[in-house]
Design a protein around this motif. Structure first.
Motif, PDB file in Angstrom:
ATOM      1  N   LYS A  71      21.718  13.429   1.837  1.00  0.00           N
ATOM      2  CA  LYS A  71      21.144  14.558   1.101  1.00  0.00           C
ATOM      3  C   LYS A  71      19.743  14.920   1.615  1.00  0.00           C
ATOM      4  O   LYS A  71      19.401  16.094   1.705  1.00  0.00           O
ATOM      5  CB  LYS A  71      21.089  14.222  -0.390  1.00  0.00           C
ATOM      6  CG  LYS A  71      20.585  15.350  -1.257  1.00  0.00           C
ATOM      7  CD  LYS A  71      20.682  14.981  -2.728  1.00  0.00           C
ATOM      8  CE  LYS A  71      20.207  16.108  -3.613  1.00  0.00           C
ATOM      9  NZ  LYS A  71      20.308  15.762  -5.029  1.00  0.00           N
ATOM     10  N   TYR A  72      18.940  13.913   1.958  1.00  0.00           N
ATOM     11  CA  TYR A  72      17.533  14.172   2.263  1.00  0.00           C
ATOM     12  C   TYR A  72      17.143  14.063   3.734  1.00  0.00           C
ATOM     13  O   TYR A  72      16.081  14.540   4.116  1.00  0.00           O
ATOM     14  CB  TYR A  72      16.635  13.251   1.441  1.00  0.00           C
ATOM     15  CG  TYR A  72      16.737  13.536  -0.030  1.00  0.00           C
ATOM     16  CD1 TYR A  72      16.327  14.764  -0.538  1.00  0.00           C
ATOM     17  CD2 TYR A  72      17.264  12.612  -0.907  1.00  0.00           C
ATOM     18  CE1 TYR A  72      16.431  15.051  -1.882  1.00  0.00           C
ATOM     19  CE2 TYR A  72      17.372  12.889  -2.258  1.00  0.00           C
ATOM     20  CZ  TYR A  72      16.954  14.109  -2.738  1.00  0.00           C
ATOM     21  OH  TYR A  72      17.060  14.382  -4.077  1.00  0.00           O
TER      22      TYR A  72
ATOM     23  N   LYS B 200      11.180  12.687  -1.247  1.00  0.00           N
ATOM     24  CA  LYS B 200      12.257  12.264  -2.140  1.00  0.00           C
ATOM     25  C   LYS B 200      13.008  11.048  -1.616  1.00  0.00           C
ATOM     26  O   LYS B 200      13.560  10.274  -2.376  1.00  0.00           O
ATOM     27  CB  LYS B 200      13.225  13.425  -2.384  1.00  0.00           C
ATOM     28  CG  LYS B 200      12.610  14.507  -3.223  1.00  0.00           C
ATOM     29  CD  LYS B 200      13.559  15.640  -3.458  1.00  0.00           C
ATOM     30  CE  LYS B 200      12.889  16.714  -4.309  1.00  0.00           C
ATOM     31  NZ  LYS B 200      13.761  17.815  -4.604  1.00  0.00           N
TER      32      LYS B 200
ATOM     33  N   ARG C 161      17.330  15.035   7.544  1.00  0.00           N
ATOM     34  CA  ARG C 161      17.718  15.932   8.622  1.00  0.00           C
ATOM     35  C   ARG C 161      17.102  15.306   9.862  1.00  0.00           C
ATOM     36  O   ARG C 161      15.935  14.933   9.863  1.00  0.00           O
ATOM     37  CB  ARG C 161      17.158  17.343   8.433  1.00  0.00           C
ATOM     38  CG  ARG C 161      17.576  18.022   7.146  1.00  0.00           C
ATOM     39  CD  ARG C 161      19.086  18.292   7.113  1.00  0.00           C
ATOM     40  NE  ARG C 161      19.487  18.891   5.871  1.00  0.00           N
ATOM     41  CZ  ARG C 161      19.944  18.220   4.809  1.00  0.00           C
ATOM     42  NH1 ARG C 161      20.028  16.912   4.843  1.00  0.00           N
ATOM     43  NH2 ARG C 161      20.321  18.838   3.712  1.00  0.00           N
TER      44      ARG C 161
ATOM     45  N   ARG D  65      15.044  14.471  12.750  1.00  0.00           N
ATOM     46  CA  ARG D  65      13.748  15.003  13.143  1.00  0.00           C
ATOM     47  C   ARG D  65      13.069  14.046  14.113  1.00  0.00           C
ATOM     48  O   ARG D  65      13.224  12.832  14.017  1.00  0.00           O
ATOM     49  CB  ARG D  65      12.811  15.169  11.932  1.00  0.00           C
ATOM     50  CG  ARG D  65      13.264  16.182  10.911  1.00  0.00           C
ATOM     51  CD  ARG D  65      13.065  17.594  11.474  1.00  0.00           C
ATOM     52  NE  ARG D  65      13.369  18.600  10.499  1.00  0.00           N
ATOM     53  CZ  ARG D  65      14.505  19.298  10.477  1.00  0.00           C
ATOM     54  NH1 ARG D  65      15.440  19.071  11.357  1.00  0.00           N
ATOM     55  NH2 ARG D  65      14.709  20.222   9.581  1.00  0.00           N
TER      56      ARG D  65
ATOM     57  N   SER E 278       6.935  20.932   8.304  1.00  0.00           N
ATOM     58  CA  SER E 278       7.340  22.060   7.469  1.00  0.00           C
ATOM     59  C   SER E 278       7.385  21.599   6.006  1.00  0.00           C
ATOM     60  O   SER E 278       7.524  20.404   5.718  1.00  0.00           O
ATOM     61  CB  SER E 278       8.717  22.570   7.891  1.00  0.00           C
ATOM     62  OG  SER E 278       9.720  21.635   7.516  1.00  0.00           O
ATOM     63  N   VAL E 279       7.293  22.536   5.099  1.00  0.00           N
ATOM     64  CA  VAL E 279       7.349  22.222   3.673  1.00  0.00           C
ATOM     65  C   VAL E 279       8.684  21.555   3.329  1.00  0.00           C
ATOM     66  O   VAL E 279       8.729  20.579   2.584  1.00  0.00           O
ATOM     67  CB  VAL E 279       7.120  23.488   2.813  1.00  0.00           C
ATOM     68  CG1 VAL E 279       7.344  23.202   1.342  1.00  0.00           C
ATOM     69  CG2 VAL E 279       5.722  24.037   3.042  1.00  0.00           C
ATOM     70  N   GLY E 280       9.768  22.064   3.880  1.00  0.00           N
ATOM     71  CA  GLY E 280      11.084  21.474   3.627  1.00  0.00           C
ATOM     72  C   GLY E 280      11.142  20.016   4.061  1.00  0.00           C
ATOM     73  O   GLY E 280      11.673  19.164   3.347  1.00  0.00           O
ATOM     74  N   ASP E 281      10.593  19.719   5.249  1.00  0.00           N
ATOM     75  CA  ASP E 281      10.575  18.337   5.722  1.00  0.00           C
ATOM     76  C   ASP E 281       9.733  17.456   4.801  1.00  0.00           C
ATOM     77  O   ASP E 281      10.117  16.330   4.483  1.00  0.00           O
ATOM     78  CB  ASP E 281      10.036  18.254   7.150  1.00  0.00           C
ATOM     79  CG  ASP E 281      11.030  18.744   8.183  1.00  0.00           C
ATOM     80  OD1 ASP E 281      12.249  18.783   7.880  1.00  0.00           O
ATOM     81  OD2 ASP E 281      10.597  19.085   9.294  1.00  0.00           O
TER      82      ASP E 281
ATOM     83  N   LEU F   5       9.146  17.813   1.583  1.00  0.00           N
ATOM     84  CA  LEU F   5       9.846  17.587   0.319  1.00  0.00           C
ATOM     85  C   LEU F   5      11.004  16.603   0.479  1.00  0.00           C
ATOM     86  O   LEU F   5      11.211  15.734  -0.367  1.00  0.00           O
ATOM     87  CB  LEU F   5      10.351  18.913  -0.249  1.00  0.00           C
ATOM     88  CG  LEU F   5       9.260  19.884  -0.712  1.00  0.00           C
ATOM     89  CD1 LEU F   5       9.876  21.220  -1.107  1.00  0.00           C
ATOM     90  CD2 LEU F   5       8.446  19.294  -1.848  1.00  0.00           C
ATOM     91  N   ARG F   6      11.755  16.727   1.571  1.00  0.00           N
ATOM     92  CA  ARG F   6      12.880  15.816   1.790  1.00  0.00           C
ATOM     93  C   ARG F   6      12.402  14.378   1.994  1.00  0.00           C
ATOM     94  O   ARG F   6      12.947  13.448   1.412  1.00  0.00           O
ATOM     95  CB  ARG F   6      13.721  16.277   2.989  1.00  0.00           C
ATOM     96  CG  ARG F   6      14.691  17.365   2.645  1.00  0.00           C
ATOM     97  CD  ARG F   6      15.676  17.599   3.772  1.00  0.00           C
ATOM     98  NE  ARG F   6      15.051  18.123   4.972  1.00  0.00           N
ATOM     99  CZ  ARG F   6      14.844  19.412   5.201  1.00  0.00           C
ATOM    100  NH1 ARG F   6      15.219  20.303   4.337  1.00  0.00           N
ATOM    101  NH2 ARG F   6      14.286  19.794   6.320  1.00  0.00           N
TER     102      ARG F   6
END
Length: 116
Positions: free
Chosen positions: A28-29, A114, A31, A33, A105-108, A110-111
């Protein structure tokens, strides 16, 4: 100041925490990188990849040796890196207290927050 070996041991502790998470949470969290962790007091950069299998391909290089730009870049002192890995330093407090700088990035952000 911690040594390169102590920092590598700290990175391994973080990796073990990631791998201790259930597969569904990792899927889920995470990606895939590229990550770099710059440790200015050791004049060293640790390069690695974050994957579903945890942190892989961990290497270190002198900070003045160029490398491809990582998708997530972290700058932290060696003592703080070890303290974070050993849960003696809260990650959010370290970021807000400017002891850790994260360029992602903001998405990274946040993931990863969590996941850990």
């Amino acid at each position: 100041m911690s040594s390169i070996d102590t920092c590598l041991a700290g990175i391994e502790k973080v990796n073990q925490r990631i791998l201790a998470q259930p597969d569904e949470k990792r899927r889920k969290y995470i990606r895939e990188r590229s990550l770099s962790v710059e440790v200015p007091d050791l004049e060293t950069v640790f390069d690695m990849r974050l994957t579903l299998d945890g942190l892989v391909d961990i290497t270190h290089r002198p900070a003045d040796r160029p490398a491809p730009r990582a998708q997530v870049r972290i700058t932290v002192a060696s003592e703080d890196l070890v303290a974070l890995a050993e849960d003696r330093l809260d990650a959010a407090k370290a970021v807000f207290g400017r002891r850790v700088r994260i360029d992602a990035s903001v998405g990274d952000l946040l993931r990863v927050r969590k996941l850990l």
